[in-house]
Design a protein around this motif. Sequence first.
Motif, mmCIF file in Angstrom:
data_model
loop_
_atom_site.group_PDB
_atom_site.id
_atom_site.type_symbol
_atom_site.label_atom_id
_atom_site.label_comp_id
_atom_site.label_asym_id
_atom_site.label_seq_id
_atom_site.Cartn_x
_atom_site.Cartn_y
_atom_site.Cartn_z
ATOM 1 N N UNK A 198 0.829 -1.207 0.000
ATOM 2 C CA UNK A 198 0.000 0.000 0.000
ATOM 3 C C UNK A 198 0.864 1.258 0.000
ATOM 4 N N UNK A 199 1.899 1.282 0.841
ATOM 5 C CA UNK A 199 2.770 2.470 0.912
ATOM 6 C C UNK A 199 3.520 2.664 -0.404
ATOM 7 N N UNK A 200 3.973 1.592 -1.018
ATOM 8 C CA UNK A 200 4.709 1.729 -2.279
ATOM 9 C C UNK A 200 3.791 2.215 -3.403
ATOM 10 N N UNK A 201 2.531 1.797 -3.405
ATOM 11 C CA UNK A 201 1.575 2.314 -4.395
ATOM 12 C C UNK A 201 1.366 3.813 -4.191
ATOM 13 N N UNK A 208 6.228 3.791 -6.305
ATOM 14 C CA UNK A 208 7.509 3.097 -6.422
ATOM 15 C C UNK A 208 7.309 1.897 -7.339
ATOM 16 N N UNK A 209 8.047 1.873 -8.423
ATOM 17 C CA UNK A 209 7.872 0.837 -9.443
ATOM 18 C C UNK A 209 8.530 -0.490 -9.066
ATOM 19 N N UNK A 210 9.639 -0.428 -8.369
ATOM 20 C CA UNK A 210 10.405 -1.640 -8.064
ATOM 21 C C UNK A 210 10.142 -2.068 -6.616
ATOM 22 N N UNK A 211 9.158 -2.936 -6.435
ATOM 23 C CA UNK A 211 8.801 -3.429 -5.105
ATOM 24 C C UNK A 211 8.913 -4.943 -5.146
ATOM 25 N N UNK A 212 9.839 -5.472 -4.368
ATOM 26 C CA UNK A 212 10.124 -6.907 -4.379
ATOM 27 C C UNK A 212 10.039 -7.432 -2.954
ATOM 28 N N UNK A 213 8.934 -8.099 -2.655
ATOM 29 C CA UNK A 213 8.693 -8.630 -1.316
ATOM 30 C C UNK A 213 8.863 -10.140 -1.344
#
Length: 182
Positions: A77-80, A84-89
């Motif tokens: 949610x925070x990255x949206x 932020x395009x590069x989110x790798x969990x």
Amino acid sequence: MITSPAYPGAVLGRAAKIRLIGFDVDGTLTDGSLLYGSDGQDQKKFHVQDGMGLALLRQAGIEVALVSARRSAAVEARSRELHIAHVHLGQRSKLACMQGIAQELGIGMEAVAFMGDDLPDLAVLRDVGLAIAPADAHHWVLPVAHWVTPRCGGLGAGRDACDLLLHAQGRIDAILAHGEAP
């Protein structure tokens, strides 16, 4: 006139070359606490200044990545919200992840920075052009860091890292002249 912190020359030299910065999340962009609601969903507290710093980096053309071993709806949610395009969990190898992003962007690891605070971050911190740790990072990480932020994880340490890159790349005056948030 705005004054910046006194950054070491070697750190500024490294920071001037950075085109991509990755951030661990827990203990870096948060204080490291793990909070769970009665529904079992995680909850995280993010510092608003860190978010502004990430937005300023993106505006300056520096790519931002969030890389975490944990999966988290709160981080998604925070990255949206921050675009932020590069989110790798759920990443077991943060090094392989950052190498992949760098390759995708066509840059070498000397143009990559990473901010981490504990054992899972050591491999990537050892491989990047600029290794950053928050002030409260584990003592195994501190000797690997090229620079340690003045603030602790979740309390503005992410913004400290962003400000370092913006200062080293001569972006502060333009940001202040514009006078608006991105």
